[in-house]
Design a protein around this motif. Structure first.
Motif, PDB file in Angstrom:
ATOM      1  N   LEU A  17      13.905   8.029 -14.785  1.00  0.00           N
ATOM      2  CA  LEU A  17      14.633   7.694 -13.253  1.00  0.00           C
ATOM      3  C   LEU A  17      13.957   6.734 -12.320  1.00  0.00           C
ATOM      4  O   LEU A  17      14.412   5.883 -11.770  1.00  0.00           O
ATOM      5  N   LEU A  18      12.474   6.930 -12.384  1.00  0.00           N
ATOM      6  CA  LEU A  18      11.742   6.025 -11.713  1.00  0.00           C
ATOM      7  C   LEU A  18      11.640   4.665 -12.258  1.00  0.00           C
ATOM      8  O   LEU A  18      11.806   3.531 -11.482  1.00  0.00           O
ATOM      9  N   GLY A  19      11.768   4.563 -13.631  1.00  0.00           N
ATOM     10  CA  GLY A  19      11.952   3.096 -14.364  1.00  0.00           C
ATOM     11  C   GLY A  19      13.308   2.661 -13.907  1.00  0.00           C
ATOM     12  O   GLY A  19      13.312   1.224 -13.451  1.00  0.00           O
ATOM     13  N   ALA A  20      14.076   3.271 -13.935  1.00  0.00           N
ATOM     14  CA  ALA A  20      15.662   2.739 -13.724  1.00  0.00           C
ATOM     15  C   ALA A  20      15.699   2.390 -12.220  1.00  0.00           C
ATOM     16  O   ALA A  20      16.200   1.460 -12.189  1.00  0.00           O
ATOM     17  N   LEU A  21      15.305   3.070 -11.444  1.00  0.00           N
ATOM     18  CA  LEU A  21      15.061   2.557  -9.801  1.00  0.00           C
ATOM     19  C   LEU A  21      14.401   1.288  -9.715  1.00  0.00           C
ATOM     20  O   LEU A  21      14.935   0.651  -8.861  1.00  0.00           O
ATOM     21  N   GLN A  22      13.234   1.223 -10.402  1.00  0.00           N
ATOM     22  CA  GLN A  22      12.287   0.185 -10.099  1.00  0.00           C
ATOM     23  C   GLN A  22      13.290  -0.999 -10.806  1.00  0.00           C
ATOM     24  O   GLN A  22      12.988  -2.276 -10.281  1.00  0.00           O
ATOM     25  N   PHE A  23      13.845  -1.016 -11.953  1.00  0.00           N
ATOM     26  CA  PHE A  23      14.541  -1.921 -12.709  1.00  0.00           C
ATOM     27  C   PHE A  23      15.555  -2.518 -11.803  1.00  0.00           C
ATOM     28  O   PHE A  23      15.875  -3.649 -11.615  1.00  0.00           O
TER      29      PHE A  23
END
Length: 129
Positions: A17-23
């Motif tokens: 989720l953190l990676g998707a949000l950052q992406f």
């Protein structure tokens, strides 16, 4: 499933989720040091659970003492980390603190749920005796 496997699975989900949000948002919502915060939270959650579990294995009557001691330790480490960042770096302090507290509450909620799920049957059985 033991706590550390659940923590690994939970960390994977939160990390995705953190990676998707950052992406998708770049650095608008996610601080550049969010991955360091994520790693810190995983380590502190594992450490506080281990301390609570170790204390309860020695003395089941004082579950609250070990649990709140571990929570106090988590709080002191967290406040120290925030102060170090605020005094050493001056970029996006509010974003850093917001990201920190989102991760803090996510991992604290997970730890509370896991501790209650694991220890509630043991404590209930102990009180019935």
């Amino acid at each position: 499933m033991d706590f550390f496997k659940k923590l690994a699975l939970y960390s994977l989900v939160v990390g995705l989720l953190l990676g998707a949000l950052q992406f998708y948002t770049g650095n608008q919502l996610v601080h550049t040091h969010a991955w360091w915060l994520f790693g810190f939270m995983v380590l502190v959650t594992a450490l506080t659970y281990y301390v609570s579990r170790l204390g309860v294995s020695y003395d089941t009557d004082n579950f609250q003492l070990y649990y709140f001691g571990a929570m106090g330790f988590r709080m002191i480490l967290s406040i120290t980390l925030i102060f170090i960042y605020v005094f050493m770096f001056s970029e996006n302090e509010l974003q850093f603190v917001f990201n920190f507290f989102v991760l803090y509450f996510l991992f604290t909620g997970f730890e509370i749920y896991s501790l209650l799920a694991n220890f509630a049957p043991q404590l209930k059985k102990r009180n019935e005796e």
